[in-house]
Design an enzyme around this catalytic site. Structure first.
Site, PDB file in Angstrom:
ATOM      1  N   LYS A 178      16.293  27.408 -10.553  1.00 53.57           N
ATOM      2  CA  LYS A 178      16.398  27.266 -12.042  1.00 53.57           C
ATOM      3  C   LYS A 178      16.796  25.665 -12.203  1.00 53.57           C
ATOM      4  O   LYS A 178      16.448  24.967 -13.066  1.00 53.57           O
ATOM      5  CB  LYS A 178      17.403  28.183 -12.513  1.00 53.57           C
ATOM      6  CG  LYS A 178      16.866  29.645 -12.357  1.00 53.57           C
ATOM      7  CD  LYS A 178      17.914  30.675 -12.935  1.00 53.57           C
ATOM      8  CE  LYS A 178      19.249  30.557 -12.493  1.00 53.57           C
ATOM      9  NZ  LYS A 178      19.307  31.255 -10.928  1.00 53.57           N
TER      10      LYS A 178
ATOM     11  N   ARG B  35      22.611  36.340 -18.450  1.00 55.14           N
ATOM     12  CA  ARG B  35      22.581  37.052 -17.215  1.00 55.14           C
ATOM     13  C   ARG B  35      22.525  38.770 -17.243  1.00 55.14           C
ATOM     14  O   ARG B  35      22.598  39.398 -16.086  1.00 55.14           O
ATOM     15  CB  ARG B  35      23.788  36.714 -16.436  1.00 55.14           C
ATOM     16  CG  ARG B  35      24.086  35.544 -15.488  1.00 55.14           C
ATOM     17  CD  ARG B  35      23.146  35.089 -14.268  1.00 55.14           C
ATOM     18  NE  ARG B  35      23.919  34.822 -13.110  1.00 55.14           N
ATOM     19  CZ  ARG B  35      24.124  33.513 -12.760  1.00 55.14           C
ATOM     20  NH1 ARG B  35      23.778  32.516 -13.693  1.00 55.14           N
ATOM     21  NH2 ARG B  35      24.677  33.178 -11.898  1.00 55.14           N
TER      22      ARG B  35
ATOM     23  N   ARG C  13      22.458  25.054   1.149  1.00 54.30           N
ATOM     24  CA  ARG C  13      22.693  24.253  -0.160  1.00 54.30           C
ATOM     25  C   ARG C  13      24.117  23.918  -0.210  1.00 54.30           C
ATOM     26  O   ARG C  13      24.940  24.180   0.252  1.00 54.30           O
ATOM     27  CB  ARG C  13      22.742  25.291  -1.292  1.00 54.30           C
ATOM     28  CG  ARG C  13      22.533  24.469  -2.511  1.00 54.30           C
ATOM     29  CD  ARG C  13      21.955  24.988  -3.668  1.00 54.30           C
ATOM     30  NE  ARG C  13      22.833  26.109  -4.212  1.00 54.30           N
ATOM     31  CZ  ARG C  13      22.196  26.767  -5.392  1.00 54.30           C
ATOM     32  NH1 ARG C  13      21.169  26.689  -5.949  1.00 54.30           N
ATOM     33  NH2 ARG C  13      22.960  27.749  -6.056  1.00 54.30           N
TER      34      ARG C  13
ATOM     35  N   ARG D  90      29.817  25.445  -1.933  1.00 60.25           N
ATOM     36  CA  ARG D  90      30.424  26.337  -2.948  1.00 60.25           C
ATOM     37  C   ARG D  90      31.132  27.200  -2.262  1.00 60.25           C
ATOM     38  O   ARG D  90      30.806  27.847  -1.449  1.00 60.25           O
ATOM     39  CB  ARG D  90      29.557  26.607  -4.096  1.00 60.25           C
ATOM     40  CG  ARG D  90      29.003  25.611  -5.086  1.00 60.25           C
ATOM     41  CD  ARG D  90      27.849  26.048  -5.846  1.00 60.25           C
ATOM     42  NE  ARG D  90      27.727  27.046  -6.105  1.00 60.25           N
ATOM     43  CZ  ARG D  90      26.802  27.575  -7.150  1.00 60.25           C
ATOM     44  NH1 ARG D  90      25.752  26.683  -7.754  1.00 60.25           N
ATOM     45  NH2 ARG D  90      26.850  28.689  -7.419  1.00 60.25           N
TER      46      ARG D  90
ATOM     47  N   ARG E  95      26.055  38.079  -4.707  1.00 62.42           N
ATOM     48  CA  ARG E  95      25.628  37.703  -5.899  1.00 62.42           C
ATOM     49  C   ARG E  95      24.110  38.026  -6.003  1.00 62.42           C
ATOM     50  O   ARG E  95      23.397  38.405  -6.965  1.00 62.42           O
ATOM     51  CB  ARG E  95      25.318  35.944  -5.669  1.00 62.42           C
ATOM     52  CG  ARG E  95      26.684  35.515  -6.053  1.00 62.42           C
ATOM     53  CD  ARG E  95      26.941  34.026  -5.539  1.00 62.42           C
ATOM     54  NE  ARG E  95      26.341  33.218  -6.265  1.00 62.42           N
ATOM     55  CZ  ARG E  95      25.537  31.897  -5.882  1.00 62.42           C
ATOM     56  NH1 ARG E  95      25.985  31.375  -4.897  1.00 62.42           N
ATOM     57  NH2 ARG E  95      24.697  31.129  -6.816  1.00 62.42           N
TER      58      ARG E  95
HETATM   59  P1  AMP Z   1      25.320  29.639 -11.044  1.00 64.04           P
HETATM   60  O1  AMP Z   1      25.429  28.497 -10.701  1.00 64.04           O
HETATM   61  O2  AMP Z   1      24.539  29.875 -12.137  1.00 64.04           O
HETATM   62  O3  AMP Z   1      24.902  30.753  -9.898  1.00 64.04           O
HETATM   63  O4  AMP Z   1      26.768  30.579 -11.303  1.00 64.04           O
HETATM   64  C1  AMP Z   1      27.555  30.463 -10.526  1.00 64.04           C
HETATM   65  C2  AMP Z   1      28.635  31.977 -11.035  1.00 64.04           C
HETATM   66  O5  AMP Z   1      29.039  31.792 -12.569  1.00 64.04           O
HETATM   67  C3  AMP Z   1      28.062  33.143 -10.964  1.00 64.04           C
HETATM   68  O6  AMP Z   1      28.084  33.887  -9.687  1.00 64.04           O
HETATM   69  C4  AMP Z   1      29.118  33.931 -11.901  1.00 64.04           C
HETATM   70  O7  AMP Z   1      29.911  34.208 -11.352  1.00 64.04           O
HETATM   71  C5  AMP Z   1      29.235  32.855 -12.906  1.00 64.04           C
HETATM   72  N1  AMP Z   1      28.304  32.845 -13.920  1.00 64.04           N
HETATM   73  C6  AMP Z   1      27.225  31.812 -14.361  1.00 64.04           C
HETATM   74  N2  AMP Z   1      26.407  32.317 -15.654  1.00 64.04           N
HETATM   75  C7  AMP Z   1      26.949  33.329 -15.973  1.00 64.04           C
HETATM   76  C8  AMP Z   1      26.613  34.050 -16.915  1.00 64.04           C
HETATM   77  N3  AMP Z   1      25.678  33.901 -17.971  1.00 64.04           N
HETATM   78  N4  AMP Z   1      27.180  35.454 -17.092  1.00 64.04           N
HETATM   79  C9  AMP Z   1      28.144  35.708 -16.166  1.00 64.04           C
HETATM   80  N5  AMP Z   1      28.670  34.803 -15.216  1.00 64.04           N
HETATM   81  C10 AMP Z   1      27.918  33.750 -14.988  1.00 64.04           C
END
Ligand code: AMP
Length: 215
Positions: A13, A88, A127, A162, A173
């Site tokens: 994404k 999400r 990554r 990360r 996740r």
């Molecule tokens: P990402 O970089 O998009 O994979 O997001 C990393 C982490 O941030 C996720 O595993 C969640 O803990 C949190 N997070 C990001 N976006 C959301 C969202 N829209 N709703 C809830 N948690 C989020």
């Protein structure tokens, strides 16, 4: 363009969003990037979000909607926006629908990037990400290593793995994605807004989006 990018963690994404910003100046809005920035800056939001993130759990919907309610009204969104990692959950999608209705904003399409699980697992464990919250350039130890090991090509900051990209957190996740986020594909199909693309290459995803938007 005004797009939602759906897909499991590691589906691409962020990469697709970055490529799309170069096309028409639409802004990438990644809730994950915003949250990581807040954690690093030690803000109240960051303190509230950190434990959920490290466990691979979702941050509560109220916190996310608080962020997005403000973010979507910033002037740079007028040109268009690419929502990366948001919504999400079904409650987030419903709240977004109401919010966009109030702001008289119409979305073009919700793109589901569908990538096989083994590809996702391989991508996430290899990554690496720039630690500078204003940069967050993505690398991969196998396919896109920084020129100098551990140093970002773009800004010179350390490139790190990360905290939520340990094997345990990744597995959590992906489970969270299947349980809470995958149902959004049906949600947007019912709304008549879904474009599902089964593609490993980001170029193929971009081509499918362009075709759908007729651009
Ligand atoms: P990402 O970089 O998009 O994979 O997001 C990393 C982490 O941030 C996720 O595993 C969640 O803990 C949190 N997070 C990001 N976006 C959301 C969202 N829209 N709703 C809830 N948690 C989020």
């Amino acid at each position: 363009m005004k797009l939602i990018l759906l897909g499991a963690p590691g589906a691409g994404k962020g990469t697709v969003a970055k490529m799309l910003t170069a096309l028409d100046g639409s802004v990438q809005i990644s809730t994950g990037d915003i949250l990581r920035g807040a954690v690093k800056a030690g803000t109240e939001l960051g303190k509230q979000a950190q434990d959920y993130m490290n466990r691979g759990d979702l941050v509560p919907d109220e916190l996310i909607m608080g962020i997005m309610g403000k973010r979507l009204q910033e002037p740079d969104c007028e040109q268009g926006f690419l929502l990366d990692g948001f919504p999400r959950t079904i409650p987030q999608a419903e709240a977004l629908k109401d919010m966009l209705g109030e702001l008289s904003i119409t979305l073009d399409v919700a793109v589901n990037i569908d990538v096989p699980r083994d590809v996702i697992l391989d991508r996430l464990t290899t990554r690496r990400t720039c630690s500078n919250s204003d940069c967050q350039e993505i690398y991969n130890v196998k396919t896109k290593a920084p020129k100098q090991e551990g140093v970002c090509d773009k800004c010179g900051s350390p490139v790190i793995q990360r905290d939520d990209e340990t094997e345990e957190a990744i597995s959590k996740r992906l489970d969270t994605y299947n349980e809470k986020t995958a149902p959004l594909v049906n949600f947007y199909e019912k709304e008549g807004m879904l474009l599902s693309v089964s593609a490993i290459s980001s170029d193929d995803v971009i081509a499918a989006i362009k075709e759908r938007l007729g651009s």
